[in-house]
Design an enzyme around this catalytic site. Structure first.
Site, short mmCIF file in Angstrom:
data_model
loop_
_atom_site.label_atom_id
_atom_site.label_comp_id
_atom_site.label_asym_id
_atom_site.label_seq_id
_atom_site.Cartn_x
_atom_site.Cartn_y
_atom_site.Cartn_z
CD GLU A 51 19.05 -1.84 17.26
OE1 GLU A 51 19.42 -1.66 16.07
OE2 GLU A 51 19.69 -2.49 18.09
CD GLU A 94 23.83 -3.63 9.48
OE1 GLU A 94 22.89 -4.31 9.04
OE2 GLU A 94 23.86 -3.17 10.63
CE LYS A 141 14.17 -16.96 16.71
NZ LYS A 141 15.54 -17.33 16.27
CB CYS A 185 23.06 -2.52 14.87
SG CYS A 185 22.90 -2.28 16.63
P1 NDP Z 1 18.03 -11.70 10.98
O1 NDP Z 1 17.28 -10.44 10.93
O2 NDP Z 1 17.63 -12.80 10.08
O3 NDP Z 1 17.96 -12.31 12.48
C1 NDP Z 1 17.59 -11.62 13.64
C2 NDP Z 1 16.62 -12.47 14.45
O4 NDP Z 1 15.38 -12.63 13.76
C3 NDP Z 1 17.10 -13.89 14.72
O5 NDP Z 1 16.64 -14.32 15.98
C4 NDP Z 1 16.42 -14.66 13.61
O6 NDP Z 1 16.33 -16.03 13.86
C5 NDP Z 1 15.07 -14.01 13.58
N1 NDP Z 1 14.32 -14.15 12.35
C6 NDP Z 1 14.77 -14.51 11.11
N2 NDP Z 1 13.75 -14.50 10.23
C7 NDP Z 1 12.64 -14.14 10.90
C8 NDP Z 1 11.26 -13.92 10.54
N3 NDP Z 1 10.83 -14.08 9.29
N4 NDP Z 1 10.39 -13.54 11.49
C9 NDP Z 1 10.81 -13.35 12.76
N5 NDP Z 1 12.09 -13.54 13.17
C10 NDP Z 1 13.00 -13.91 12.25
O7 NDP Z 1 19.55 -11.40 10.80
P2 NDP Z 1 20.67 -12.39 10.23
O8 NDP Z 1 21.10 -13.24 11.31
O9 NDP Z 1 20.22 -13.11 8.99
O10 NDP Z 1 21.77 -11.35 9.79
C11 NDP Z 1 21.69 -10.75 8.50
C12 NDP Z 1 22.20 -9.35 8.52
O11 NDP Z 1 21.37 -8.58 9.38
C13 NDP Z 1 23.60 -9.16 9.07
O12 NDP Z 1 24.58 -9.34 8.12
C14 NDP Z 1 23.53 -7.75 9.54
O13 NDP Z 1 23.77 -6.90 8.46
C15 NDP Z 1 22.11 -7.58 10.00
N6 NDP Z 1 21.94 -7.73 11.46
C16 NDP Z 1 21.72 -6.60 12.18
C17 NDP Z 1 21.62 -6.69 13.54
C18 NDP Z 1 21.40 -5.49 14.38
O14 NDP Z 1 21.76 -5.50 15.55
N7 NDP Z 1 20.78 -4.47 13.87
C19 NDP Z 1 21.77 -7.96 14.25
C20 NDP Z 1 21.93 -9.10 13.39
C21 NDP Z 1 22.02 -8.95 12.06
P3 NDP Z 1 17.54 -16.98 13.39
O15 NDP Z 1 18.77 -16.48 14.03
O16 NDP Z 1 17.15 -18.27 13.92
O17 NDP Z 1 17.57 -16.89 11.90
#
Ligand code: NDP
Length: 514
Positions: free
Chosen positions: A288, A419, A214, A322
């Site tokens: 992660e 973050e 996904k 990250c």
């Molecule tokens: P999310 O954790 O929401 O998104 C990561 C993935 O999870 C996306 O594919 C998202 O889908 C999906 N997702 C969202 N909600 C659910 C759920 N309940 N169950 C399963 N999958 C889900 O990150 P955000 O995009 O909202 O970013 C928010 C913050 O997270 C950022 O500001 C940053 O601080 C952190 N982040 C950290 C990352 C890392 O590499 N460690 C990467 C991205 C974000 P969709 O995109 O469709 O919402």
């Protein structure tokens, strides 16, 4: 000691009040001594389709809901395409396809044959690397130099690396039998869309699992082009399935009863939700999550090289990383010099069109992320830290934030704890290595860290006491498929990359006995 007080030029910092916080999309002061000629990457050598369907059972199929979501270029807000929204029924179709492919084909196939498919995917990524790099940049906002030189080559390298492991798994876990888990549900974020897909798919496939991936809502396009590559590689139908959609699609996938393993990369908040949802189900999980890395510069460090490490650590990919080195700890004696060098260096960073080969810092990935960055930066200003923003002209359309840093930061400030996931650095000082270690560990996260010093013994001392999964010494943000990557504490658990990256996708005889 007040951090900023040691800087000999406080007048160039913005004062700690919100009305001095220059609005975006406005030119502040002229910053360039000369102009670069534009060097845009061509976009006429491939086609972005008007619509992308779900990739299930080896075919592109319409979502049952008939719904599609627009995906845009964050650098200019233009619509690039429409991408299917998978509902629960579509997720179920994808998991069933993966289960069938696992039972009938992939788990039975000799490992050396599996390896050939994975090699083929790696080769096709290389062949289509230009197309993939440009699409990654258009959909995500990162500079073309990064997608061309880092994301795409590393994605291919992961498939090559794990293809090599497919028929050698018994050597990965000596003296134990190994077998695949079954169907892996893999949810990935928007900061490295193709690379994260490779990190997830390559080890899972090498171990004999089938996958449902996904991608993130804002950056689905390279995953869909990877689906075309997978089709072209003639991978048996259902071995890899890709379902696009929002968080609800991710949640439906993670909780599907026929999934054996969930691998998630994203925010700590969603990671915790998934962990709670999976408790008691027996599904394997790796997370992660976020990070707030300590980047430590000791007073004997080679400062010019360290500055390049700091720049790579926080401003590459607009800080959407990250493991970004987002907390800089500088030994007191060299603090004024470091601030001066850093300010001079970030003034040379080119911010703008991500498709221009001269660009260093591209667009923020989405409006939501820009708002998150602005909110945290405003909190830093209101809590009393001093903000320096690179004076630059920002495009009027799209989502932008200039490379910035904060001095006068206290470890209780939100900008030192949370973050930011943007091009914003929080700078603090330390007196002794012991203090650096203590301050570095003062975070709920534990993903990565960096240390700069000429003394090998000091590197070992700091690296052995800082609680982080990855620690770079005299460099930063270097990746290789053979190196494990992952965190402690709220940064998650499990490792991706290297031999360690195989283990979350294997059942070993020891685990069977437990
Ligand atoms: P999310 O954790 O929401 O998104 C990561 C993935 O999870 C996306 O594919 C998202 O889908 C999906 N997702 C969202 N909600 C659910 C759920 N309940 N169950 C399963 N999958 C889900 O990150 P955000 O995009 O909202 O970013 C928010 C913050 O997270 C950022 O500001 C940053 O601080 C952190 N982040 C950290 C990352 C890392 O590499 N460690 C990467 C991205 C974000 P969709 O995109 O469709 O919402």
């Amino acid at each position: 000691m007040g951090d900023g007080a040691q800087d000999g030029r406080p007048t160039n910092f913005q004062k700690p009040c919100l009305h001095n916080y220059a609005p975006l999309n406005k030119m502040t002061t002229p910053s360039r001594e000369w102009d670069y000629a534009p060097a845009p990457e061509a976009t006429d050598h491939f086609r972005i389709r008007g619509r992308y369907d779900l990739f299930i059972g080896g075919r592109f199929v319409e979502p049952r809901s008939g719904r599609y979501r627009r995906t845009i270029n964050p650098a200019n807000e233009k619509v690039l395409s429409r991408v299917a929204e998978a509902a629960e029924g579509d997720v179920d179709r994808a998991v069933r396809a993966a289960r069938r492919a696992y039972e009938r084909i992939w788990s039975r196939m000799p490992a050396r044959e599996r390896a050939k498919y994975i090699y083929r995917i790696a080769r096709l990524i290389q062949e289509r690397s230009r197309e993939l790099a440009v699409i990654e940049t258009m959909n995500g906002g990162k500079p073309i130099r990064e997608s061309r030189d880092v994301d795409v080559p590393l994605a291919a390298a992961h498939f090559f690396y794990y293809a090599g492991w497919a028929d050698k798994l018994k050597f990965a876990v000596p003296a134990r039998g190994v077998r695949p888990l079954g169907v892996a549900a893999q949810v990935i974020p928007w900061n490295f869309p193709l690379l994260m897909a490779a990190w997830k798919l390559a080890p899972a496939l090498a171990c004999g699992n089938t996958c449902v991936l996904k991608p993130a809502e804002t950056t689905p396009l390279t995953a869909m082009h990877l689906a075309q590559i997978i089709q072209e590689a003639d991978l048996p139908p259902g071995v890899v399935n890709i379902v696009t959609g929002d968080g609800r699609t991710g949640a439906a996938l993670a909780r599907h009863p026929s999934v054996d393993k969930v691998a998630f990369t994203g925010s700590t908040e969603v990671g915790k939700l998934i962990q709670r949802m999976l408790a008691g189900t027996g599904k394997r999980l790796t997370l992660e999550l976020g990070g707030k890395a300590a980047h430590i510069i000791c007073d004997d460090a080679p400062l010019d090289q360290a500055m390049e490490g700091v720049i790579a650590g926080i401003y590459s990919n607009q800080g959407h990383v990250c493991c970004a080195g987002s907390r800089l700890f500088v030994q007191e004696g060299i603090y004024p010099l470091v601030i001066r060098k850093l300010r001079d260096r970030i003034r040379t960073l080119r911010v703008g069109d991500p498709l221009d080969k001269n660009t260093d810092v591209g667009a923020i990935n989405s409006r939501a992320q820009l708002e998150r960055i602005e909110e945290l930066v405003a909190s830093g200003v209101s809590e009393g830290a001093r903000l320096y923003r690179q004076p630059c002209r920002l495009p009027r359309k799209g989502f932008w934030f200039p490379p910035s840093f904060f001095t006068g930061v206290s470890s209780t400030h939100r900008i030192a704890q949370e973050e930011i996931f943007g091009p914003v650095l929080s700078i603090m000082t330390f007196r002794s290595p012991e203090e650096a270690i203590e301050r570095a560990n003062n975070t709920p996260y534990g993903l990565s860290a960096g240390v700069w010093t000429e003394k090998g013994a000091r590197i070992f001392k700091i690296a052995s006491k800082v609680r982080a999964g990855v620690i770079w010494a005299n460099t930063y943000n270097k990746f290789d498929p053979s190196s494990p990557f992952g965190g402690y504490k709220e940064s998650g658990f499990g490792r991706e990359g290297g031999v360690a990256g195989l283990l979350p996708y294997l059942l070993t005889t020891q685990v069977d006995r437990l």
